[in-house]
Write a protein that holds these residues in place. Sequence first.
Motif, PDB file in Angstrom:
ATOM      1  N   ALA A  64       0.818  -1.220   0.000  1.00  0.00           N
ATOM      2  CA  ALA A  64       0.000   0.000   0.000  1.00  0.00           C
ATOM      3  C   ALA A  64       0.846   1.263   0.000  1.00  0.00           C
ATOM      4  O   ALA A  64       0.467   2.282   0.583  1.00  0.00           O
ATOM      5  N   GLY A  65       2.019   1.189  -0.639  1.00  0.00           N
ATOM      6  CA  GLY A  65       2.876   2.360  -0.749  1.00  0.00           C
ATOM      7  C   GLY A  65       3.755   2.613   0.454  1.00  0.00           C
ATOM      8  O   GLY A  65       4.459   3.637   0.503  1.00  0.00           O
ATOM      9  N   TRP A  66       3.768   1.689   1.428  1.00  0.00           N
ATOM     10  CA  TRP A  66       4.537   1.898   2.654  1.00  0.00           C
ATOM     11  C   TRP A  66       5.459   0.715   2.946  1.00  0.00           C
ATOM     12  O   TRP A  66       5.133  -0.434   2.635  1.00  0.00           O
ATOM     13  N   ASP A  67       6.592   1.044   3.564  1.00  0.00           N
ATOM     14  CA  ASP A  67       7.563   0.061   4.056  1.00  0.00           C
ATOM     15  C   ASP A  67       7.566   0.194   5.574  1.00  0.00           C
ATOM     16  O   ASP A  67       7.989   1.223   6.121  1.00  0.00           O
ATOM     17  N   LEU A  68       7.079  -0.838   6.275  1.00  0.00           N
ATOM     18  CA  LEU A  68       6.927  -0.794   7.726  1.00  0.00           C
ATOM     19  C   LEU A  68       7.839  -1.826   8.392  1.00  0.00           C
ATOM     20  O   LEU A  68       7.933  -2.969   7.935  1.00  0.00           O
ATOM     21  N   LEU A  69       8.484  -1.406   9.476  1.00  0.00           N
ATOM     22  CA  LEU A  69       9.335  -2.273  10.284  1.00  0.00           C
ATOM     23  C   LEU A  69       8.735  -2.397  11.675  1.00  0.00           C
ATOM     24  O   LEU A  69       8.420  -1.384  12.312  1.00  0.00           O
ATOM     25  N   GLY A  70       8.596  -3.627  12.162  1.00  0.00           N
ATOM     26  CA  GLY A  70       8.086  -3.869  13.512  1.00  0.00           C
ATOM     27  C   GLY A  70       9.206  -4.328  14.423  1.00  0.00           C
ATOM     28  O   GLY A  70       9.826  -5.370  14.184  1.00  0.00           O
ATOM     29  N   TYR A  71       9.474  -3.552  15.470  1.00  0.00           N
ATOM     30  CA  TYR A  71      10.595  -3.806  16.365  1.00  0.00           C
ATOM     31  C   TYR A  71      10.139  -4.240  17.753  1.00  0.00           C
ATOM     32  O   TYR A  71       9.072  -3.824  18.237  1.00  0.00           O
ATOM     33  N   GLU A  72      10.996  -5.011  18.384  1.00  0.00           N
ATOM     34  CA  GLU A  72      10.888  -5.247  19.821  1.00  0.00           C
ATOM     35  C   GLU A  72      10.797  -3.893  20.528  1.00  0.00           C
ATOM     36  O   GLU A  72      11.537  -2.961  20.207  1.00  0.00           O
ATOM     37  N   TYR A  73       9.899  -3.786  21.472  1.00  0.00           N
ATOM     38  CA  TYR A  73       9.705  -2.523  22.185  1.00  0.00           C
ATOM     39  C   TYR A  73      10.582  -2.475  23.432  1.00  0.00           C
ATOM     40  O   TYR A  73      10.597  -3.415  24.231  1.00  0.00           O
ATOM     41  N   LEU A  74      11.321  -1.396  23.578  1.00  0.00           N
ATOM     42  CA  LEU A  74      12.169  -1.198  24.747  1.00  0.00           C
ATOM     43  C   LEU A  74      11.651  -0.016  25.552  1.00  0.00           C
ATOM     44  O   LEU A  74      11.365   1.050  24.984  1.00  0.00           O
ATOM     45  N   VAL A  75      11.549  -0.185  26.841  1.00  0.00           N
ATOM     46  CA  VAL A  75      11.173   0.911  27.731  1.00  0.00           C
ATOM     47  C   VAL A  75      12.457   1.561  28.214  1.00  0.00           C
ATOM     48  O   VAL A  75      13.292   0.930  28.851  1.00  0.00           O
ATOM     49  N   GLY A  76      12.650   2.808  27.887  1.00  0.00           N
ATOM     50  CA  GLY A  76      13.873   3.491  28.295  1.00  0.00           C
ATOM     51  C   GLY A  76      13.779   4.970  28.036  1.00  0.00           C
ATOM     52  O   GLY A  76      12.782   5.464  27.501  1.00  0.00           O
ATOM     53  N   ARG A  77      14.820   5.662  28.400  1.00  0.00           N
ATOM     54  CA  ARG A  77      14.916   7.113  28.173  1.00  0.00           C
ATOM     55  C   ARG A  77      16.185   7.375  27.361  1.00  0.00           C
ATOM     56  O   ARG A  77      17.085   6.534  27.281  1.00  0.00           O
ATOM     57  N   HIS A  78      16.248   8.540  26.773  1.00  0.00           N
ATOM     58  CA  HIS A  78      17.440   8.909  26.021  1.00  0.00           C
ATOM     59  C   HIS A  78      18.607   9.180  26.979  1.00  0.00           C
ATOM     60  O   HIS A  78      18.411   9.590  28.126  1.00  0.00           O
ATOM     61  N   ALA A  79      19.806   8.942  26.494  1.00  0.00           N
ATOM     62  CA  ALA A  79      20.999   9.026  27.333  1.00  0.00           C
ATOM     63  C   ALA A  79      21.364  10.461  27.675  1.00  0.00           C
ATOM     64  O   ALA A  79      21.024  11.413  26.960  1.00  0.00           O
ATOM     65  N   ASP A  80      22.072  10.602  28.775  1.00  0.00           N
ATOM     66  CA  ASP A  80      22.631  11.874  29.225  1.00  0.00           C
ATOM     67  C   ASP A  80      24.149  11.759  29.110  1.00  0.00           C
ATOM     68  O   ASP A  80      24.772  10.933  29.776  1.00  0.00           O
ATOM     69  N   TYR A  81      24.750  12.576  28.245  1.00  0.00           N
ATOM     70  CA  TYR A  81      26.189  12.534  28.022  1.00  0.00           C
ATOM     71  C   TYR A  81      26.950  13.590  28.821  1.00  0.00           C
ATOM     72  O   TYR A  81      28.154  13.760  28.620  1.00  0.00           O
ATOM     73  N   SER A  82      26.296  14.303  29.686  1.00  0.00           N
ATOM     74  CA  SER A  82      26.956  15.413  30.376  1.00  0.00           C
ATOM     75  C   SER A  82      28.068  14.900  31.285  1.00  0.00           C
ATOM     76  O   SER A  82      28.057  13.734  31.707  1.00  0.00           O
ATOM     77  N   PRO A  83      29.059  15.730  31.600  1.00  0.00           N
ATOM     78  CA  PRO A  83      30.167  15.293  32.463  1.00  0.00           C
ATOM     79  C   PRO A  83      29.658  14.718  33.780  1.00  0.00           C
ATOM     80  O   PRO A  83      28.794  15.289  34.434  1.00  0.00           O
ATOM     81  N   GLY A  84      30.187  13.555  34.157  1.00  0.00           N
ATOM     82  CA  GLY A  84      29.807  12.918  35.413  1.00  0.00           C
ATOM     83  C   GLY A  84      28.529  12.113  35.365  1.00  0.00           C
ATOM     84  O   GLY A  84      28.136  11.518  36.367  1.00  0.00           O
ATOM     85  N   SER A  85      27.855  12.048  34.220  1.00  0.00           N
ATOM     86  CA  SER A  85      26.584  11.328  34.123  1.00  0.00           C
ATOM     87  C   SER A  85      26.786   9.840  34.404  1.00  0.00           C
ATOM     88  O   SER A  85      27.757   9.212  33.955  1.00  0.00           O
ATOM     89  N   ALA A  86      25.817   9.257  35.105  1.00  0.00           N
ATOM     90  CA  ALA A  86      25.834   7.812  35.356  1.00  0.00           C
ATOM     91  C   ALA A  86      25.582   7.017  34.085  1.00  0.00           C
ATOM     92  O   ALA A  86      25.768   5.787  34.077  1.00  0.00           O
ATOM     93  N   ASP A  87      25.174   7.675  33.004  1.00  0.00           N
ATOM     94  CA  ASP A  87      24.958   6.970  31.738  1.00  0.00           C
ATOM     95  C   ASP A  87      26.261   6.705  30.995  1.00  0.00           C
ATOM     96  O   ASP A  87      26.293   5.852  30.094  1.00  0.00           O
ATOM     97  N   LEU A  88      27.322   7.413  31.320  1.00  0.00           N
ATOM     98  CA  LEU A  88      28.565   7.266  30.558  1.00  0.00           C
ATOM     99  C   LEU A  88      29.160   5.859  30.648  1.00  0.00           C
ATOM    100  O   LEU A  88      29.600   5.317  29.623  1.00  0.00           O
ATOM    101  N   PRO A  89      29.188   5.215  31.825  1.00  0.00           N
ATOM    102  CA  PRO A  89      29.664   3.823  31.852  1.00  0.00           C
ATOM    103  C   PRO A  89      28.797   2.883  31.009  1.00  0.00           C
ATOM    104  O   PRO A  89      29.312   1.930  30.405  1.00  0.00           O
TER     105      PRO A  89
END
Length: 270
Positions: free
Chosen positions: A90-115
């Motif tokens: 129908a004119g569309w290319d659709l991808l179905g992915y596993e759903y992950l619950v999460g938030r976007h990363a924080d790259y700021s100095p000292g962030s706990a996301d860096l490790p």
Amino acid sequence: MPVDRIHWDDLPLGARHAAEEQTGPILRAETAAAGANSGIAATVHTAGSVLFVKGVPIDHPQARTQQREAAVNPYLPPSCPRLLWRVQTAGWDLLGYEYLVGRHADYSPGSADLPLLVQALTELQNTPCPVLDDLKIAEDRWSKYAGPAGVEQLAGDTLLHTDLAPHNLLIDDRAHLIDWAWPTRGAAWIDPAVLILRLMEAGHTAKDADAWTREHVPSWAAAPHASVAAFSAANARVWDEIARHDSEDWKKHMGRNAHDWVTYWRTQVR
């Protein structure tokens, strides 16, 4: 080229029915606010599951990047969301992915996301690079910007993400790399070089971003100075071109970061 975002119910009926043949009846769908490269980006709910569905019109230029994303998915590290199905109708290319619950990363100095970022990047750099026609090749991808001498230094056999922005890392108890529109085969240190500009965007100085990356990413610690210099200059030209075509403030800021990084790297003797 950005794609106009629509809601799930705005898709052609044939495309929705094709998706439901994979999922069962979709009871509700929530359109994602972020991103500009998918015409559909929605969390969809069925009676027994939740998935993430993204898609573009088949005749849109972004369909090529979605093809690359689908092709590379089976070869990605375990932390990356799995592609469950793909339908083209129908004119569309659709991808179905596993759903992950999460938030976007924080790259700021000292962030706990860096490790967690380090873990995800290490996992990727240890992942075998598949042989696929849909993979970009680093020396081809940056040839327009690096010149013949510089581009030869970008060659390698590592699978690269090349867009390590914080919105492309989902965080729960670990980091998950998403949005594989630009998978590339090349030198292992290219992803760390890309990442450094994002660390600078988040508040790190060029010196601190360099030191942090050298401490945590072996390929960066071993990167040849001249090769990094060639790529950094080429990448600054890429960001100049991006900013010329789209004057959003963050893109101009990334261009300044790229040039600040080139200036810093020229002062380093390794």
